[in-house]
Design an enzyme around this catalytic site. Structure first.
Site, PDB file in Angstrom:
ATOM      1  N   HIS A 189       0.855  -1.187   0.000  1.00  0.00           N
ATOM      2  CA  HIS A 189       0.000   0.000   0.000  1.00  0.00           C
ATOM      3  C   HIS A 189       0.892   1.238   0.000  1.00  0.00           C
ATOM      4  O   HIS A 189       2.032   1.203   0.480  1.00  0.00           O
ATOM      5  CB  HIS A 189      -0.890   0.020   1.236  1.00  0.00           C
ATOM      6  CG  HIS A 189      -1.979  -1.006   1.217  1.00  0.00           C
ATOM      7  ND1 HIS A 189      -3.106  -0.898   1.994  1.00  0.00           N
ATOM      8  CD2 HIS A 189      -2.107  -2.169   0.523  1.00  0.00           C
ATOM      9  CE1 HIS A 189      -3.890  -1.944   1.785  1.00  0.00           C
ATOM     10  NE2 HIS A 189      -3.300  -2.737   0.902  1.00  0.00           N
ATOM     11  N   GLU A 221       0.942   3.891   1.834  1.00  0.00           N
ATOM     12  CA  GLU A 221       1.432   4.305   3.152  1.00  0.00           C
ATOM     13  C   GLU A 221       2.584   3.436   3.627  1.00  0.00           C
ATOM     14  O   GLU A 221       3.582   3.945   4.157  1.00  0.00           O
ATOM     15  CB  GLU A 221       0.306   4.239   4.197  1.00  0.00           C
ATOM     16  CG  GLU A 221      -0.872   5.115   3.889  1.00  0.00           C
ATOM     17  CD  GLU A 221      -2.009   4.391   3.171  1.00  0.00           C
ATOM     18  OE1 GLU A 221      -3.170   4.663   3.516  1.00  0.00           O
ATOM     19  OE2 GLU A 221      -1.723   3.560   2.284  1.00  0.00           O
ATOM     20  N   CYS A 230      -6.185   2.184   5.666  1.00  0.00           N
ATOM     21  CA  CYS A 230      -6.865   0.965   6.105  1.00  0.00           C
ATOM     22  C   CYS A 230      -6.320   0.571   7.483  1.00  0.00           C
ATOM     23  O   CYS A 230      -5.407   1.207   8.014  1.00  0.00           O
ATOM     24  CB  CYS A 230      -6.629  -0.154   5.092  1.00  0.00           C
ATOM     25  SG  CYS A 230      -4.917  -0.771   5.072  1.00  0.00           S
TER      26      CYS A 230
END
Length: 168
Positions: free
Chosen positions: A66, A68, A96
């Protein structure tokens, strides 16, 4: 940090999201910047950027790739410490649960996002970033360039439903 400061770096995160989209990835982008010193003028200089990343789960066949997670790893490598105190994380979509957990472990003090995700968001659904039970809590600033970030995600999934998944 004022709204103009946040919008400047959210635009950089949007650039990353568009790169993800163009590669057939879910369009999420992240930028981690140095937090301006207390009392310093909040001029959004691009020299503050420690790391930029976008989703690459499809191209890397890695479910943890992801935006991040990749940006956190890049910023930590750049400063030589996993503790990213004194930083601000900008991401186009609310982190998330996995990414929110990584943000807590990295001790990032401020998290700014565009569109919220009340069904799956690490904060709005699970309260991870503000949990009293964890080692760190982050200040959150949701809704920066929300309409723009939402449109990018909605357009991506509309096209995917129409055309099918992108396969490089």
């Amino acid at each position: 940090m004022d709204r103009a400061f946040h919008e400047h770096f959210m635009r950089a995160a949007i650039g990353e999201a568009l790169a993800a989209r163009d590669a057939g990835e879910v369009p999420a982008g992240c930028v981690i910047v140095r937090q301006p010193a207390d009392g310093a003028e909040c001029v959004p200089a691009d020299g503050l950027i420690l790391a930029k990343a976008h989703n690459s789960t499809e191209s890397s066949a890695n479910p943890t790739a992801h935006a991040e997670i990749l940006a956190i790893a890049g910023a930590a490598a750049k400063i030589g410490d996993f503790r990213l105190t004194g930083t601000v994380l900008y991401v186009t979509k609310e982190p998330c649960a996995m990414c929110a957990g990584a943000i807590v472990l990295a001790r990032i003090p401020v998290v700014v996002w565009g569109m919220s995700d009340p069904r799956r968001g690490g904060e709005s659904k699970f309260g991870i970033l503000s949990s009293e039970d964890l080692i760190h809590r982050a200040e959150t600033v949701p809704g920066i360039l929300e309409e723009e970030t939402r449109k990018i995600v909605q357009d991506f999934f509309r096209a995917r439903r129409r055309e099918g998944p992108y396969r490089p």
